[in-house]
Every structure is written in C-alpha cells, then in structure tokens.
Design a protein around this motif. Structure first.
Motif, short mmCIF file in Angstrom:
data_model
loop_
_atom_site.label_atom_id
_atom_site.label_comp_id
_atom_site.label_asym_id
_atom_site.label_seq_id
_atom_site.Cartn_x
_atom_site.Cartn_y
_atom_site.Cartn_z
N ALA A 300 3.11 32.16 -10.16
CA ALA A 300 2.06 31.68 -10.09
C ALA A 300 1.10 32.95 -10.84
N VAL A 301 0.20 32.76 -12.32
CA VAL A 301 -0.59 33.83 -11.95
C VAL A 301 -2.52 33.51 -11.62
N THR A 302 -3.00 34.08 -11.00
CA THR A 302 -4.08 32.69 -10.93
C THR A 302 -5.17 34.17 -10.93
N GLY A 303 -5.90 33.86 -11.85
CA GLY A 303 -7.20 35.02 -12.13
C GLY A 303 -8.31 34.03 -12.82
N LYS A 304 -8.68 35.17 -13.37
CA LYS A 304 -10.54 34.14 -14.26
C LYS A 304 -10.15 33.93 -15.63
N TYR A 305 -9.02 34.23 -16.33
CA TYR A 305 -9.57 34.79 -17.34
C TYR A 305 -7.91 32.84 -17.74
N LEU A 332 6.08 31.35 -16.36
CA LEU A 332 4.33 31.28 -15.96
C LEU A 332 3.62 30.23 -15.44
N LEU A 333 2.84 30.17 -15.01
CA LEU A 333 2.21 28.91 -14.37
C LEU A 333 0.16 29.94 -14.07
N TYR A 334 0.24 29.54 -15.32
CA TYR A 334 -1.62 30.42 -14.64
C TYR A 334 -2.16 29.31 -13.57
N LEU A 335 -3.21 30.00 -12.97
CA LEU A 335 -4.09 29.03 -12.25
C LEU A 335 -5.05 29.56 -11.71
N SER A 336 -6.18 28.78 -12.05
CA SER A 336 -7.37 29.18 -12.21
C SER A 336 -8.07 29.10 -10.81
N ALA A 350 3.14 24.70 -4.77
CA ALA A 350 3.85 24.21 -4.87
C ALA A 350 4.71 24.37 -6.05
N GLY A 351 5.97 24.71 -5.26
CA GLY A 351 7.66 25.30 -6.64
C GLY A 351 8.17 26.81 -7.25
N CYS A 352 6.28 27.76 -6.45
CA CYS A 352 6.36 29.05 -6.75
C CYS A 352 7.31 30.03 -6.51
N ASP A 353 7.84 30.61 -7.27
CA ASP A 353 8.28 31.55 -6.69
C ASP A 353 8.04 32.92 -6.12
N GLY A 354 6.80 33.04 -6.65
CA GLY A 354 5.89 34.41 -7.09
C GLY A 354 4.52 34.68 -7.26
N ILE A 355 3.60 35.10 -6.12
CA ILE A 355 2.55 34.63 -6.59
C ILE A 355 1.91 36.56 -7.17
N ARG A 371 -6.96 33.17 -1.28
CA ARG A 371 -6.18 31.48 -0.43
C ARG A 371 -5.48 32.24 -1.03
N ALA A 372 -4.77 32.59 -2.39
CA ALA A 372 -3.16 32.45 -3.21
C ALA A 372 -2.54 34.21 -2.59
N ILE A 373 -3.35 34.98 -1.65
CA ILE A 373 -2.99 36.05 -1.12
C ILE A 373 -2.51 35.70 0.00
#
Length: 553
Positions: A300-305, A332-336, A350-355, A371-373
């Motif tokens: 999961a990649v959580t960012g602004k863009y 890759l799961l890009y998550l806002s 859920a289902g992510c192996d790394g963040i 919150r992701a951290i």
C-alpha cells in the motif's frame, strides 16, 4: 567505420515527438541509450523542456509528475529518472534545460552588457544559448541523446527545433541524427491503421527545416511491411528506418523491441560508428524475471498524489525493482491519504503485506498518513517511510509511544508546542563544504536540502543489514529536519536513530527494532534504484513484506 575511442568528439541523437504528448520520448531515449551501452558505447542524455519555469522544482506534481533529483542537487524532469535507470549515465544540472533557464541566462547576460547594447533576439541569441547548452556535452561520451520536450508545432518549442536544425549544419551528418517519435493510430471501428497523423507530423517538422532520419511509430498493433513502405514513401525515409514502437506489457521490454526492429544497428550505420555485437542478455533476463515471478506481494502506498502515479514514478519503479530482487511481483495499492483520515485503516489496508508513506509537501492528508503508520506499527506490518513519511513516523511515535501528545512538524503546524520536526536553520553542506543558513523568509526553493549527502550507519540495524557498509550517499529533497532536542527522549522510548550525517547533526534514518521491519529515511532512495541494481532498502522492504505474507498464510 571508425572504432569507438578513435575520436574525442561526441555524436548527437536528437529526439522529437509529434501528433500528441505522452507518447514516450523519454522511454525511447533511455532505451536507445541502453542498446548503445549493450554495444560497448558510453552515453549521456539531455532533456530540453519548452516550458518557462526555470526548473520543475515548484511545479504541481499533478501537472508535471515527479521531480527527479540528481547528485548535484538539480531538480529535473522525471525523464532523467528513465535515463539513469536504463543506463550507467549520471545526470546533473547540465542534463536538463528549460526555456525559463535559457531565457534567464540570456536576459542576465543582456543586463550585464555582454551583448554590447545590441538587440537581443530569439535568433541568434536564444538559439545560440541552447546550442551552447547542448555542446557542453561534447566529449563527455561517445553518444549524447538529446530529447526535445513537447510536440512539434508547439510555439514554445520552436527555438529548440531551430537550434537543433542549426546543429545539424554545425556538426555534420555523421555527428548528428534526427529521430522522430510519432503516432500511428489503430481505428478499431474501421479495423485500420492510419498513417496520416505521422505524415502530417513529419510535414510539420520538415517545415521547420528538419528531415527525420528515423521514425519511431508508436502503435497498438504491428506494422506490416506495406504500411512501413507507405510511411517511408510519404515521409522521405528509408523503409528500414521506420521502426515499430508497439505497446508492451512492461516498459523494460522496450529496448528488446527496438533491437528486434533493428533500431540500434540503423543508428550506428547512420552515425558511422563501429561496434561489436550487442550483449542484450541482461535485458532478456530482466524481462524474463518480470514475466515469471515466484511470489506476489501487495504494498500500500498512501500519499497525496495517488490519482496520478507519474507523481511517484521513481518510487513505483523502485518497488518493482525490490520485487525483482526477491523474484516477486509487486502489486501496488495506491491509497489516498485523505481517504484514510476519515475511513477505517483496518478495512482500507486489509490484505496489504507492507505499507509505504512517500515524500511530499504540505499538511493535506497528513493525519491519514499518520493513521496508516499507526496501523503498520501496531499490527507489525513492514513499514517504509520516505522523507515526509519518515518525519510523520517520528510524529506518530512521539505521540503514541513517547507520550508527547502535541508532537507535530512545524511545517504542518507552525504553532505546535512540540516540534519534533522543525526547520533546521543552520547545517553543514557537504557538497559545498560550507555552512548553510536558512529561515522562514528564505526563497521557497532556497530552503531545501537538495542532492547527495553522506550518511553514517549504526551497526546491528535494518539499515546496516541492507547496505552492508558504514557510510552511504543518498539524494535529498526536503526542507524540515528531525529536531535534535527530542533525540534522547525518543531514543529512550525505543526509536533508534540508525543513520546520521558525519557530524552527527542531521538525522537521516530512524527505526523501531522491536518490529519485523520499520524504517524511515529522510532521503529519497528511489532515485538511485535500477532494475538491474535494486536499491537495498527497497529490496529488504519487499523481503520483509514477503515474510509477513508467509506468516499470515
């Protein structure tokens, strides 16, 4: 033919694009460079961008994509990343020029009186400045590949087109080559491939005084010999100079595709360069590994863009490289980050192996990233924080573990009473060997710590295990730093500082050792990752994610 090394002069390949933008000139340039390296030649690159901004440093990532940073601190176009990933070339300030930078230089010279009061014009003054920028690469490599940004016909690109037209006369045919990337669309309703856009694009280029030597035809379907002959006839190029640039599943297949089409051989023929047979085995092995992974892992990649992945281009590729090092396909799961501010992290992640929390600027989405951290730290999910991601990991740890309830970054909350991340106003610049001073009133770009800086690693840490060396050099692009006033209290709470500047003043890497893999770095390791040389931090992050996945099964 002359063998490489018998002349000090560099030969130049100029790449233009037509019909529309985003056809892939950067990837085409990088792939040509890769093939020439496979033949034993040395290459370098340059990107000439027509926009008026002096550099991409302050441009919106939604419009421009990522800003790629070089060792010498240049903020450049993302195509510089393609050039470095595909070849051994090292980019710098001299490898990326914009109209803004060219005009700024000319205007500065005029103000200093260097033109002796003469009328300053686009021709010859602007075009001469462009030619000077290009020719500084002469002698630096066997072949220099010059990419002209934008699309032929754009008014802002005309000075660059005129400059390279003049360079053909200056350099001669054996030292200059024009490659034009164009579109040959497939009209699905008619079941036909249309050559007219390519004909018009070449006509536009010829009207500006340039006859292309080679055409790269971007297409969805293979081009028949008859279609190539038609394009060759109407565009005045040899049939074997019409190259199919068909869509591929993975960008690392492009060099192999071009080689199969005979592109590298045609380039060397036209430039009168002698080489032996190319060694393309490494690229074949790379593509084979990409197509035949042994494992699959979800990050999961959580960012602004996240709506525009070009904003994280180097990051995206570095994660793929990390997968290659582990024979794994990386999904890759890009998550806002804004979605995480209001949504349920347990469900969204859920289902992510790394963040992974990437770099960025500004407070939008910051609490979602935090919150992701928290989710990664509490649930022992491998975590990788880069730049702002590292800083927010420090904020999260300070609040939740060290019990500094109001901990924050002064970038995101200038009035925070507990600035665990702050604007460091004095620091030693290892590249200039001078002390740098900055404050809130400094120019926006001037307050950044940019380019490569050394970092000393602590033994028995995730960082040391990855790098296997005591000192490293990594590229930076950030403004705020870890506040040393909180170093002792955070260390006592369990946060390990595993990487610092040689003078021990700047914190570069933090870790939580009581975690399977939790690491944040102040620099941008993605800028130095290559498909055939994955970055050690991405390699170990993906390895930890695979271990986490296996433990869940």
């Amino acid at each position: 033919m002359k063998k490489p090394g018998t002349t000090k002069r560099t030969k130049f390949i100029f790449i233009t694009g037509g019909v529309l933008s985003s056809l892939g000139k950067g990837l085409a340039a990088a792939s040509i460079g890769a093939l020439l390296e496979c033949r034993g030649l040395t290459v370098t690159f340059q990107k000439l961008d027509p926009y008026i901004n002096v550099d991409p440093g302050t441009m919106n990532p939604f419009q421009h994509g990522e800003v790629f940073v070089t060792d010498d601190g240049a903020e450049t176009d993302l195509d510089m990343g393609h050039y470095e990933r595909y070849t051994n070339a090292l980019m710098a300030q001299k490898n990326n020029y914009t109209s803004g930078r060219i005009y700024y230089s000319v205007i500065t010279k005029e103000r200093r009186g260097e033109y002796l009061g003469g009328t300053v014009q686009v021709i010859p003054h602007i075009t001469d400045e462009i030619k000077t920028a290009v020719l500084q690469l002469d002698g630096s490599a066997d072949i220099a590949i010059i990419e002209i940004g934008g699309t032929v016909g754009d008014i802002e690109g005309l000075p660059f087109i005129e400059a390279i037209r003049q360079l053909r006369s200056d350099l001669g045919r054996e030292y200059s080559l024009f490659v034009h990337l164009t579109l040959v669309p497939y009209i699905k309703a008619a079941g036909e491939v249309k050559t007219k856009p390519t004909q018009h694009s070449v006509k536009e280029l010829r009207a500006d005084g340039i006859q292309p030597d080679i055409l790269l035809c971007r297409t969805e379907v293979p081009l028949s010999a008859e279609l190539k002959a038609k394009i060759a006839l109407f565009c005045n190029v040899p049939k074997d100079a019409v190259i199919t640039a068909i869509d591929v599943d993975n960008i690392y297949e492009v060099p192999l595709l071009f080689h199969k089409e005979g592109l590298d051989g045609k380039i060397l023929e036209l430039l009168n360069v002698w080489t032996g047979s190319p060694n393309i085995r490494p690229w074949q092995n790379l593509v084979d590994n990409l197509k035949n992974p042994l494992h699959t892992v979800t990050i999961a990649v959580t960012g602004k863009y996240v709506d525009l992945t070009e904003s994280y281009k180097s990051l995206h590729e570095a994660l793929i490289h990390g997968g290659l090092a582990n024979r794994a396909k990386v999904e890759l799961l890009y998550l806002s980050a804004e979605e995480l501010e209001t949504g349920n992290p347990e469900q969204l992640l859920a289902g992510c192996d790394g963040i992974l929390v990437p770099g960025g600027f500004g407070k939008r989405g910051a609490e979602g990233k935090i919150r992701a951290i928290t989710h990664a730290r509490v649930n022992k999910i491998p975590f990788f924080g880069i730049c702002l991601g590292m800083q927010l990991a420090v904020v999260e740890f300070s609040r939740q573990v060290a019990q500094i309830a109001k901990a924050h970054s002064s970038e995101l909350d200038p009035l925070t009473p507990e600035p665990v991340i702050y604007l460091c106003k004095e620091w030693f610049d290892y590249r200039s060997q001078k002390k740098q001073v900055r404050d809130e009133q400094s120019d926006f770009g001037g307050t950044l710590r940019l380019g490569a800086y050394p970092c000393v690693l602590k033994k028995d840490t995730f960082a040391m295990a990855a790098y296997q060396t005591e000192e490293i050099s990594e590229r930076h692009r950030h403004r705020y730093e870890f506040n040393n006033d909180y170093r002792e209290v955070l260390n006592k709470a369990g946060l390990v500082i595993s990487g610092v500047s040689p003078d021990n003043h700047l914190v570069e890497i933090v870790e939580i050792p009581e975690h399977p893999w939790f690491l944040g770095c102040q620099f941008h390791p993605e800028f130095k990752s290559k498909p055939m040389k994955p970055h050690p931090l991405f390699r170990d992050f993906i390895k930890a994610a695979l271990n986490f996945r296996d433990a869940q099964e």
